[in-house]
Enzyme design. Structure first.
Site, mmCIF file in Angstrom:
data_model
loop_
_atom_site.group_PDB
_atom_site.id
_atom_site.type_symbol
_atom_site.label_atom_id
_atom_site.label_comp_id
_atom_site.label_asym_id
_atom_site.label_seq_id
_atom_site.Cartn_x
_atom_site.Cartn_y
_atom_site.Cartn_z
ATOM 1 C CB THR A 200 -0.886 -0.004 1.261
ATOM 2 O OG1 THR A 200 -1.517 1.260 1.403
ATOM 3 C CG2 THR A 200 -0.088 -0.269 2.538
ATOM 4 C CG ASP A 201 -1.150 4.992 -0.949
ATOM 5 O OD1 ASP A 201 -1.686 4.356 -0.021
ATOM 6 O OD2 ASP A 201 -1.759 5.877 -1.602
ATOM 7 C CD GLU A 202 -3.341 3.565 4.506
ATOM 8 O OE1 GLU A 202 -3.114 3.411 5.717
ATOM 9 O OE2 GLU A 202 -4.484 3.586 4.031
ATOM 10 C CE1 TYR B 79 -3.382 -2.645 5.637
ATOM 11 C CE2 TYR B 79 -3.261 -0.301 5.140
ATOM 12 C CZ TYR B 79 -3.324 -1.613 4.717
ATOM 13 O OH TYR B 79 -3.321 -1.900 3.366
ATOM 14 C CE LYS C 164 0.026 -4.603 2.895
ATOM 15 N NZ LYS C 164 -0.363 -5.921 2.331
HETATM 16 P P1 NAD Z 1 -9.764 -7.232 2.025
HETATM 17 O O1 NAD Z 1 -9.768 -6.964 3.484
HETATM 18 O O2 NAD Z 1 -10.964 -6.946 1.210
HETATM 19 O O3 NAD Z 1 -9.408 -8.767 1.770
HETATM 20 C C1 NAD Z 1 -8.390 -9.437 2.466
HETATM 21 C C2 NAD Z 1 -8.542 -10.941 2.217
HETATM 22 O O4 NAD Z 1 -7.479 -11.603 2.921
HETATM 23 C C3 NAD Z 1 -9.859 -11.521 2.738
HETATM 24 O O5 NAD Z 1 -10.427 -12.389 1.773
HETATM 25 C C4 NAD Z 1 -9.452 -12.292 3.978
HETATM 26 O O6 NAD Z 1 -10.271 -13.415 4.254
HETATM 27 C C5 NAD Z 1 -8.019 -12.708 3.627
HETATM 28 N N1 NAD Z 1 -7.211 -12.960 4.811
HETATM 29 C C6 NAD Z 1 -7.058 -12.124 5.880
HETATM 30 N N2 NAD Z 1 -6.264 -12.704 6.798
HETATM 31 C C7 NAD Z 1 -5.888 -13.908 6.284
HETATM 32 C C8 NAD Z 1 -5.073 -14.964 6.763
HETATM 33 N N3 NAD Z 1 -4.482 -14.905 7.973
HETATM 34 N N4 NAD Z 1 -4.895 -16.041 5.983
HETATM 35 C C9 NAD Z 1 -5.502 -16.138 4.764
HETATM 36 N N5 NAD Z 1 -6.303 -15.175 4.275
HETATM 37 C C10 NAD Z 1 -6.498 -14.073 5.034
HETATM 38 O O7 NAD Z 1 -8.495 -6.465 1.477
HETATM 39 P P2 NAD Z 1 -8.272 -5.678 0.101
HETATM 40 O O8 NAD Z 1 -8.752 -4.312 0.254
HETATM 41 O O9 NAD Z 1 -8.740 -6.515 -1.003
HETATM 42 O O10 NAD Z 1 -6.670 -5.608 0.087
HETATM 43 C C11 NAD Z 1 -5.910 -6.685 -0.458
HETATM 44 C C12 NAD Z 1 -4.435 -6.345 -0.370
HETATM 45 O O11 NAD Z 1 -4.171 -5.151 -1.082
HETATM 46 C C13 NAD Z 1 -3.940 -6.105 1.058
HETATM 47 O O12 NAD Z 1 -2.648 -6.659 1.163
HETATM 48 C C14 NAD Z 1 -3.898 -4.590 1.177
HETATM 49 O O13 NAD Z 1 -2.924 -4.193 2.099
HETATM 50 C C15 NAD Z 1 -3.533 -4.192 -0.237
HETATM 51 N N6 NAD Z 1 -3.997 -2.858 -0.671
HETATM 52 C C16 NAD Z 1 -5.322 -2.515 -0.539
HETATM 53 C C17 NAD Z 1 -5.752 -1.277 -1.020
HETATM 54 C C18 NAD Z 1 -7.194 -0.851 -0.935
HETATM 55 O O14 NAD Z 1 -7.512 0.286 -1.251
HETATM 56 N N7 NAD Z 1 -8.121 -1.708 -0.529
HETATM 57 C C19 NAD Z 1 -4.818 -0.401 -1.597
HETATM 58 C C20 NAD Z 1 -3.484 -0.789 -1.687
HETATM 59 C C21 NAD Z 1 -3.091 -2.027 -1.232
HETATM 60 O O1 DAU Z 2 -4.144 4.017 0.469
HETATM 61 C C1 DAU Z 2 -4.366 2.640 0.370
HETATM 62 C C2 DAU Z 2 -5.204 2.175 1.526
HETATM 63 O O2 DAU Z 2 -6.526 2.656 1.291
HETATM 64 C C3 DAU Z 2 -5.213 0.665 1.690
HETATM 65 O O3 DAU Z 2 -3.922 0.225 2.006
HETATM 66 C C4 DAU Z 2 -6.190 0.241 2.799
HETATM 67 O O4 DAU Z 2 -6.248 -1.171 2.872
HETATM 68 C C5 DAU Z 2 -7.555 0.791 2.469
HETATM 69 O O5 DAU Z 2 -8.463 0.484 3.502
HETATM 70 C C6 DAU Z 2 -7.487 2.308 2.257
HETATM 71 O O6 DAU Z 2 -7.218 2.989 3.508
HETATM 72 P P1 DAU Z 2 -7.975 4.341 3.928
HETATM 73 O O7 DAU Z 2 -7.922 4.466 5.388
HETATM 74 O O8 DAU Z 2 -7.508 5.476 3.103
HETATM 75 O O9 DAU Z 2 -9.470 3.951 3.421
HETATM 76 P P2 DAU Z 2 -10.916 4.163 4.091
HETATM 77 O O10 DAU Z 2 -11.922 3.798 3.048
HETATM 78 O O11 DAU Z 2 -11.015 3.519 5.416
HETATM 79 O O12 DAU Z 2 -10.964 5.734 4.304
HETATM 80 C C7 DAU Z 2 -10.821 6.643 3.217
HETATM 81 C C8 DAU Z 2 -10.843 8.046 3.788
HETATM 82 O O13 DAU Z 2 -12.165 8.324 4.285
HETATM 83 C C9 DAU Z 2 -9.923 8.249 4.969
HETATM 84 O O14 DAU Z 2 -9.399 9.571 4.933
HETATM 85 C C10 DAU Z 2 -10.824 8.090 6.193
HETATM 86 C C11 DAU Z 2 -12.157 8.613 5.685
HETATM 87 N N1 DAU Z 2 -13.357 7.981 6.263
HETATM 88 C C12 DAU Z 2 -13.423 6.627 6.281
HETATM 89 C C13 DAU Z 2 -14.531 5.982 6.799
HETATM 90 C C14 DAU Z 2 -14.597 4.474 6.852
HETATM 91 C C15 DAU Z 2 -14.422 8.773 6.704
HETATM 92 O O15 DAU Z 2 -14.372 10.004 6.646
HETATM 93 N N2 DAU Z 2 -15.506 8.130 7.212
HETATM 94 C C16 DAU Z 2 -15.617 6.767 7.289
HETATM 95 O O16 DAU Z 2 -16.648 6.270 7.781
#
Ligand code: NAD
Ligand code: DAU
Length: 351
Positions: A132-134, A157, A161
């Site tokens: 992730t970019d975080e 988190y 990562k």
């Molecule tokens: P998600 O939470 O939707 O899905 C995660 C999946 O991993 C689920 O299916 C869960 O059952 C599985 N999982 C969790 N713990 C596990 C374990 N111990 N063993 C096996 N499986 C397990 O997540 P996502 O948003 O799809 O993110 C997927 C990946 O991409 C993550 O590594 C996250 O850090 C990265 N990522 C997400 C975003 C985003 O915006 N969502 C952005 C950048 C990177």
């Molecule tokens: O940048 C990549 C990341 O983006 C991934 O690595 C994470 O897995 C993914 O969850 C996401 O993280 P964020 O914290 O940015 O996403 P989230 O959707 O939780 O929140 C987006 C923005 O909105 C953040 O600034 C927090 C805000 N927010 C979020 C929620 C859930 C609100 O204002 N209200 C809310 O209820």
């Protein structure tokens, strides 16, 4: 014989889009989806491909060394695309340990298995870690994260990562394990668990419930359509330089409040409500602890070296996303009953 590719976390949001793309596009690969099915894992995300001959699901925990070793031994794994993770920042604030276990220990278990089963011949093997970019921390008003930006994670988190990224690089430098890493910005699209901002807001607007906006809504995120992330993952898996890192982003920065207002407009239109109706649901709530101000990705390297570019403009992607959640009412309703209610109460009502 088919090449066996292990995709972890394939029942989750991004993982399910990656699985679908790989299963449909590469009939010569045996795609193994390994997922323990936490609250975020949902096999309903994959019903359209689950009967394909080149797809197999294994329910296992990435922290379970014995199970992971067996998966490598039984399936002659040649490539890993590692997405399984605890992924929600708010949950990492209330329960960091789950993030340490899955994101750090789980990654090491997978790295050890790859090292053990590939040690005699790294040819044609690859461990691709999705990050992730975080990990880069928080930006001020100016600037972009590049692959050279120093790590500065600030939530449990992002720290977990960042730690996993360091371990993946350490296995490359120390043991020569062929690895590649990508760091992506915020994804949006269908199949995202409605604890994350966009699907949570869509669900609340649909049910005329308050839309919780943290702080003043001024935090900025760089949004990328999930299928564009999947296309980048495909490209990096096949063409990425081993040992390298690629940033993936949408060049699409939005303040949360502006994004929510755009979403309200699209929802009013789709639900045939009077213009401005959904905006009345916006409710400012207590800010997230340690809330990172701004993320923005410079993806020049990926664009120049591998020729990737995002396919959708944000308004088009967001409209498609809204349509997906409205069409997949049952998917959403199944999730927001049961355990989700308890999470929601704890996160929003007692804050
Ligand atoms: P998600 O939470 O939707 O899905 C995660 C999946 O991993 C689920 O299916 C869960 O059952 C599985 N999982 C969790 N713990 C596990 C374990 N111990 N063993 C096996 N499986 C397990 O997540 P996502 O948003 O799809 O993110 C997927 C990946 O991409 C993550 O590594 C996250 O850090 C990265 N990522 C997400 C975003 C985003 O915006 N969502 C952005 C950048 C990177
Ligand atoms: O940048 C990549 C990341 O983006 C991934 O690595 C994470 O897995 C993914 O969850 C996401 O993280 P964020 O914290 O940015 O996403 P989230 O959707 O939780 O929140 C987006 C923005 O909105 C953040 O600034 C927090 C805000 N927010 C979020 C929620 C859930 C609100 O204002 N209200 C809310 O209820």
């Amino acid at each position: 014989m088919k090449k066996s590719i292990l995709i972890t976390g394939g029942a989750g949001f991004i993982g399910s889009h990656v699985i679908r793309r790989f299963v449909n596009k590469y009939p010569d690969y045996q795609i193994i989806n390994l997922d323990v099915l936490t609250y975020a894992g949902n096999l309903e995300n994959l019903t359209d491909i689950e009967t394909k001959p080149n797809y197999k699901f294994i329910k296992a925990d990435i922290t379970d060394e014995t199970a992971i070793d067996k998966v490598f031994a039984d399936n002659k794994i040649e490539g890993v695309v590692h997405l399984a993770a605890e992924s929600h920042v708010d949950r990492s604030i209330s329960d960091p340990m789950a993030f340490i276990k899955t994101n750090i220990l789980g990654t090491v278990v997978l790295l050890n298995a790859a090292k053990k089963y590939w040690k005699d011949n790294y040819d044609g093997k690859l461990f691709y870690h999705i990050s992730t970019d975080e990990v880069y921390g928080s930006l001020g008003e100016e600037g972009l994260f590049t692959e050279e930006t120093s790590y500065d994670p600030r939530s449990p988190y992002s720290a977990s990562k960042a730690s996993s990224d360091h371990l993946v690089r350490a296995y490359h430098h120390t043991y020569g394990l062929p690895v590649v890493i990508s760091n992506c910005s915020n994804n949006y699209g269908g199949n995202q668990f409605p604890e994350k901002l966009i699907p949570l807001a869509i669900n609340n607007i649909k049910n005329s419930k308050p839309i919780p906006v943290y702080g003043k809504g001024e935090n900025v995120r760089d949004w990328l359509f999930v299928e564009d992330h999947a296309s980048a993952i495909d490209l990096i898996f096949h063409k990425g330089k081993h040992g390298d890192t690629y940033n993936i982003g949408g060049n699409n920065e939005w303040k949360n409040i502006d994004l929510i207002k755009l979403l309200c407009k699209i929802m009013d239109d789709k639900l045939q409500r009077p213009n401005g109706e959904s905006e009345k649901l916006i409710t400012y709530v207590k800010d997230r602890a340690g809330h990172d101000l701004r993320y923005a990705i410079d993806s020049t390297k990926l664009q120049k070296e591998l020729g990737w570019s995002p396919s959708l403009q944000f308004e088009e992607g967001l409209t498609k996303t809204v349509e997906w959640y409205l069409k997949n009412q049952k998917w959403l309703d199944d999730i927001v009953s049961g355990g989700y209610q308890q999470y929601y109460q704890k996160q929003y009502v007692t804050r």
